[in-house]
Design an enzyme around this catalytic site. Structure first.
Site, PDB file in Angstrom:
ATOM      1  N   ASP A   1     -24.672  28.513  31.131  1.00 24.44           N
ATOM      2  CA  ASP A   1     -25.014  29.883  31.495  1.00 24.44           C
ATOM      3  C   ASP A   1     -24.182  30.333  32.689  1.00 24.44           C
ATOM      4  OD1 ASP A   1     -27.183  32.175  31.353  1.00 24.44           O
ATOM      5  OD2 ASP A   1     -26.988  31.617  33.470  1.00 24.44           O
TER       6      ASP A   1
ATOM      7  N   CYS B   1     -68.913  22.700  37.333  1.00 24.00           N
ATOM      8  CA  CYS B   1     -68.139  23.572  38.212  1.00 24.00           C
ATOM      9  C   CYS B   1     -66.665  23.246  38.125  1.00 24.00           C
ATOM     10  CB  CYS B   1     -68.571  23.400  39.677  1.00 24.00           C
ATOM     11  SG  CYS B   1     -70.329  23.644  40.000  1.00 24.00           S
TER      12      CYS B   1
END
Length: 485
Positions: free
Chosen positions: A435, A30
């Site tokens: 930037d 699981c």
């Protein structure tokens, strides 16, 4: 082991994909968040991959579907051999080229690849690829009306017998039983049109993710339509069109594929595009330690880094976007698409072309490009290096080596190299201190704005500086920060 037990007992979904829990008394495995009553700790066994659990003789739980859990974030965070191998396996390299092809791409022997994957994941490359084929088979069985023989070959199996045996072993049901189990009240899709759910770790902030993709969309290749981002895909066996729509607990993905053998690759590339295997809790916990970022992380946690489905395409678009507006970059890209892109049919919208591949772009006449001569040289040199294999930006690329080769090309400065590293290579620590948007946000937040000083300050954000950039960009008013209405 104690951490794994606690995660299972608390059903903590953050650990889905990190490890798998096998239960000795039931013979199933699981995901940690499985909703059933947790087994006793002495009956638990933990495996680093679904393939390892399958090799140990456990079958997948029918309730929590561990094979469909988000992938381990490690493979997108790391740049080592195992991580590069896992990215290539997810991109279908073993099905197309075998283990020797995987080893050749990585520059190691097959024995070294096998040894390192077994040591870390408990399974070799063939077993890992087999687990991926099983997941693809389940998707096709449950969501299409294809004959089972077509499902078998579309999933990558060499024979119908191998397909039947694998499905029975992994899911404890025959392919027909698996389809019948989910068919009641759920009409199957027609061939070529498939709808699947792409899971992710919460939280997820869709605003900058889909806002960025929509704002920079190249006409004919990408569009925002009816609340979904849509684009064409260049895939190993043909082309595709994908629609990706955010919902609170998954991304709704609708695919039209020319060849269903490309299903698992298309899904893998869409997950990569949307950064769905990230660990947002780990990222946000670290970035919150900076008082300047903390309020923005708390406001919209779970920001992802918008990536790409085609690294070479993004590199070309990054050069087209140098020192021009978003609108101008889209116009330049649209002209290339019209002149060199391959036409495609879009059954549900207005998409018309694939973005041209580097082989097609290698034939372009630089004199037809409507921008300065220096940038024409940059673009054609980059295209040549990508076309002849001199630079590899693919799933198994070496991030450091790719940066060095990009930086050596004329006209590719630090900003372009880091943008490509961030969105094409997927380096979570890529950083762009020069930037304009980053510097504007830094100034508004009282952070240093010079390249050297901001880089020193950002050292505290490592290894998640690419995510810090998303939070910095989000302080502005640009359209990339919001989904279209």
């Amino acid at each position: 082991m104690e951490r794994c037990v606690r995660a299972v007992q608390s059903k903590d979904a953050r650990f889905d994909g990190w490890f798998f829990t096998a239960v000795l008394t039931t013979g199933i495995y699981c995901r940690p968040s499985c909703p059933v009553v947790p087994p006793k700790p002495e009956n638990m066994r933990f495996y680093p991959s679904a393939a390892a659990a399958q090799q140990a003789g456990f079958r997948a739980c029918k309730r929590c579907r561990p094979d469909a859990s988000p992938g381990s974030p490690q493979w997108n965070e790391r740049a080592d051999l195992v991580a590069r191998a896992m990215r290539l396996i997810a991109d279908g390299v073993i099905d197309r080229e075998g283990v020797p092809g995987l080893a050749a791409r990585l520059g190691y022997s097959t024995r070294q690849i096998e040894r390192q994957l077994r040591a870390e994941l408990g399974a070799g490359p063939l077993a890992l690829a087999r687990a991926q084929r099983a997941q693809t088979a389940r998707l096709l069985i449950e969501t299409s009306s294809l004959p089972m023989s077509d499902v078998a070959f579309a999933s990558g199996f060499a024979s119908v017998r191998a397909f039947n045996d694998t499905v029975r072993q992994v899911f404890a049901m025959s392919p027909t039983e698996l389809r019948d189990r989910v068919a009641r009240g759920h009409p199957a899709a027609t061939s070529g049109a498939l709808s699947v759910r792409l899971p992710f770790r919460v939280p997820l902030c869709p605003d900058n993710l889909f806002g960025h993709l929509a704002a920079t969309a190249v006409p004919g290749v990408e569009e925002w339509r009816d609340g979904a981002y849509r684009r064409t895909l260049r895939l190993p066996h043909g082309h595709g069109v994908v629609s990706l729509r955010p919902t609170p607990d998954h991304i709704a993905c609708r695919l039209h594929l020319a060849d269903l053998r490309d299903l698992s690759i298309a899904i893998s590339r869409c997950r990569w595009l949307l950064d769905l295997d990230a660990d947002p809790v780990a990222v946000d916990d670290l970035l919150r330690t900076d008082p300047s970022l903390a309020p923005h992380v708390d406001k919209d946690p779970g920001r992802r880094v918008p990536r790409t489905v085609d690294p070479a395409e993004f590199a070309v678009r990054a050069v087209l976007g140098q020192q021009v507006s978003t609108a101008a970059a889209r116009t330049h890209a649209a002209r290339l698409v019209t002149a060199y892109g391959e036409p495609v049919d879009d059954p549900e919208g207005g998409l018309t072309h694939l973005f041209p591949g580097v082989d097609a772009l290698a034939t372009l006449d630089p004199e037809t490009l409507a921008f300065p001569r220096a940038r024409r040289t940059t673009l054609t040199t980059l295209i040549g290096a990508l076309a002849d294999g001199g630079i590899d930006l693919g799933a198994g690329s070496d991030w450091g080596r790719a940066r060095e080769l990009l930086a050596a090309l004329p006209g590719l400065g630090p900003w372009t190299v880091e943008i490509i590293a961030m969105r094409a290579l997927g380096d979570p620590d890529a950083f762009t201190p020069t930037d304009l948007g980053v510097r504007t946000a830094a100034r508004a937040l009282g952070l240093p704005v010079t390249r050297a000083a901001l880089t020193r300050h950002a050292a505290a954000w490592r290894p998640w500086r690419a995510y810090a950039v998303q939070y910095l960009w989000a302080t502005g008013e640009h359209a990339i920060n919001r989904m279209p209405a």
